[in-house]
Design a protein around this motif. Structure first.
Motif, PDB file in Angstrom:
ATOM      1  N   UNK A   1       1.426  -9.337  -1.988  1.00 11.23           N
ATOM      2  CA  UNK A   1       2.363  -8.296  -1.575  1.00 11.23           C
ATOM      3  C   UNK A   1       1.915  -6.911  -2.032  1.00 11.23           C
ATOM      4  N   UNK A   2       1.283  -6.812  -3.190  1.00 12.06           N
ATOM      5  CA  UNK A   2       0.866  -5.502  -3.689  1.00 12.06           C
ATOM      6  C   UNK A   2      -0.212  -4.889  -2.797  1.00 12.06           C
ATOM      7  N   UNK A   3      -1.050  -5.717  -2.208  1.00 13.30           N
ATOM      8  CA  UNK A   3      -2.075  -5.208  -1.306  1.00 13.30           C
ATOM      9  C   UNK A   3      -1.440  -4.501  -0.115  1.00 13.30           C
ATOM     10  N   UNK A   4      -0.416  -5.114   0.464  1.00 14.40           N
ATOM     11  CA  UNK A   4       0.250  -4.507   1.611  1.00 14.40           C
ATOM     12  C   UNK A   4       1.045  -3.271   1.209  1.00 14.40           C
ATOM     13  N   UNK A   5       1.607  -3.277   0.011  1.00 15.56           N
ATOM     14  CA  UNK A   5       2.304  -2.081  -0.465  1.00 15.56           C
ATOM     15  C   UNK A   5       1.328  -0.926  -0.658  1.00 15.56           C
ATOM     16  N   UNK A   6       0.153  -1.211  -1.205  1.00 11.91           N
ATOM     17  CA  UNK A   6      -0.862  -0.163  -1.391  1.00 11.91           C
ATOM     18  C   UNK A   6      -1.335   0.389  -0.056  1.00 11.91           C
ATOM     19  N   UNK A   7      -1.527  -0.481   0.917  1.00  7.63           N
ATOM     20  CA  UNK A   7      -1.932  -0.022   2.244  1.00  7.63           C
ATOM     21  C   UNK A   7      -0.850   0.861   2.861  1.00  7.63           C
ATOM     22  N   UNK A   8       0.410   0.502   2.667  1.00  9.97           N
ATOM     23  CA  UNK A   8       1.508   1.293   3.210  1.00  9.97           C
ATOM     24  C   UNK A   8       1.564   2.667   2.551  1.00  9.97           C
ATOM     25  N   UNK A   9       1.350   2.716   1.252  1.00  8.80           N
ATOM     26  CA  UNK A   9       1.348   3.999   0.540  1.00  8.80           C
ATOM     27  C   UNK A   9       0.208   4.886   1.039  1.00  8.80           C
ATOM     28  N   UNK A  10      -0.966   4.322   1.186  1.00  7.47           N
ATOM     29  CA  UNK A  10      -2.104   5.105   1.691  1.00  7.47           C
ATOM     30  C   UNK A  10      -1.847   5.613   3.099  1.00  7.47           C
ATOM     31  N   UNK A  11      -1.242   4.782   3.927  1.00  2.00           N
ATOM     32  CA  UNK A  11      -0.935   5.185   5.291  1.00  2.00           C
ATOM     33  C   UNK A  11       0.073   6.343   5.289  1.00  2.00           C
ATOM     34  N   UNK A  12       1.076   6.252   4.433  1.00  8.90           N
ATOM     35  CA  UNK A  12       2.072   7.326   4.340  1.00  8.90           C
ATOM     36  C   UNK A  12       1.439   8.613   3.821  1.00  8.90           C
ATOM     37  N   UNK A  13       0.486   8.489   2.893  1.00  7.02           N
ATOM     38  CA  UNK A  13      -0.203   9.677   2.378  1.00  7.02           C
ATOM     39  C   UNK A  13      -1.038  10.334   3.478  1.00  7.02           C
ATOM     40  N   UNK A  14      -1.678   9.546   4.310  1.00  5.12           N
ATOM     41  CA  UNK A  14      -2.438  10.101   5.437  1.00  5.12           C
ATOM     42  C   UNK A  14      -1.526  10.857   6.390  1.00  5.12           C
ATOM     43  N   UNK A  15      -0.368  10.292   6.679  1.00  7.82           N
ATOM     44  CA  UNK A  15       0.591  10.965   7.561  1.00  7.82           C
ATOM     45  C   UNK A  15       1.061  12.269   6.928  1.00  7.82           C
ATOM     46  N   UNK A  16       1.341  12.242   5.635  1.00  6.90           N
ATOM     47  CA  UNK A  16       1.783  13.452   4.937  1.00  6.90           C
ATOM     48  C   UNK A  16       0.724  14.528   4.972  1.00  6.90           C
ATOM     49  N   UNK A  17      -0.534  14.159   4.726  1.00  4.07           N
ATOM     50  CA  UNK A  17      -1.629  15.142   4.768  1.00  4.07           C
ATOM     51  C   UNK A  17      -1.765  15.748   6.155  1.00  4.07           C
TER      52      UNK A  17
END
Length: 78
Positions: free
Chosen positions: A58-74
């Motif tokens: 589950x942590x792998x998918x949470x990390x991927x989601x965080x990175x994806x959200x950071x890309x959208x924010x940037x």
């Protein structure tokens, strides 16, 4: 003899298809198991069993989601 082999082969193929459908159903939106054209029945069954044995991290998918959200924010901050 040939009709018995055909019947067993047909039953085995239907069980493989059912197993594939179950894996796809339980892992919806995470993976899609498709049979490769060059794959034998035994190889396909072994690959599905290996997929089923993998542990869900589950942590792998949470990390991927965080990175994806950071890309959208940037992208939005530009």
């Amino acid at each position: 003899m040939s009709s018995q082999m055909d019947m067993l082969s047909s039953k085995f193929n239907s069980l493989l298809t059912q197993y594939q459908d179950n894996l796809n159903e339980y892992n919806r939106h995470k993976l899609n198991v498709q049979r490769n054209p060059h794959e034998t029945d035994e190889e396909f069954l072994k690959r599905m069993e290996d997929i089923e044995a993998q542990q869900y991290d589950e942590t792998l998918y949470k990390q991927k989601a965080v990175l994806y959200q950071m890309d959208i924010l940037k992208t939005n901050l530009r």
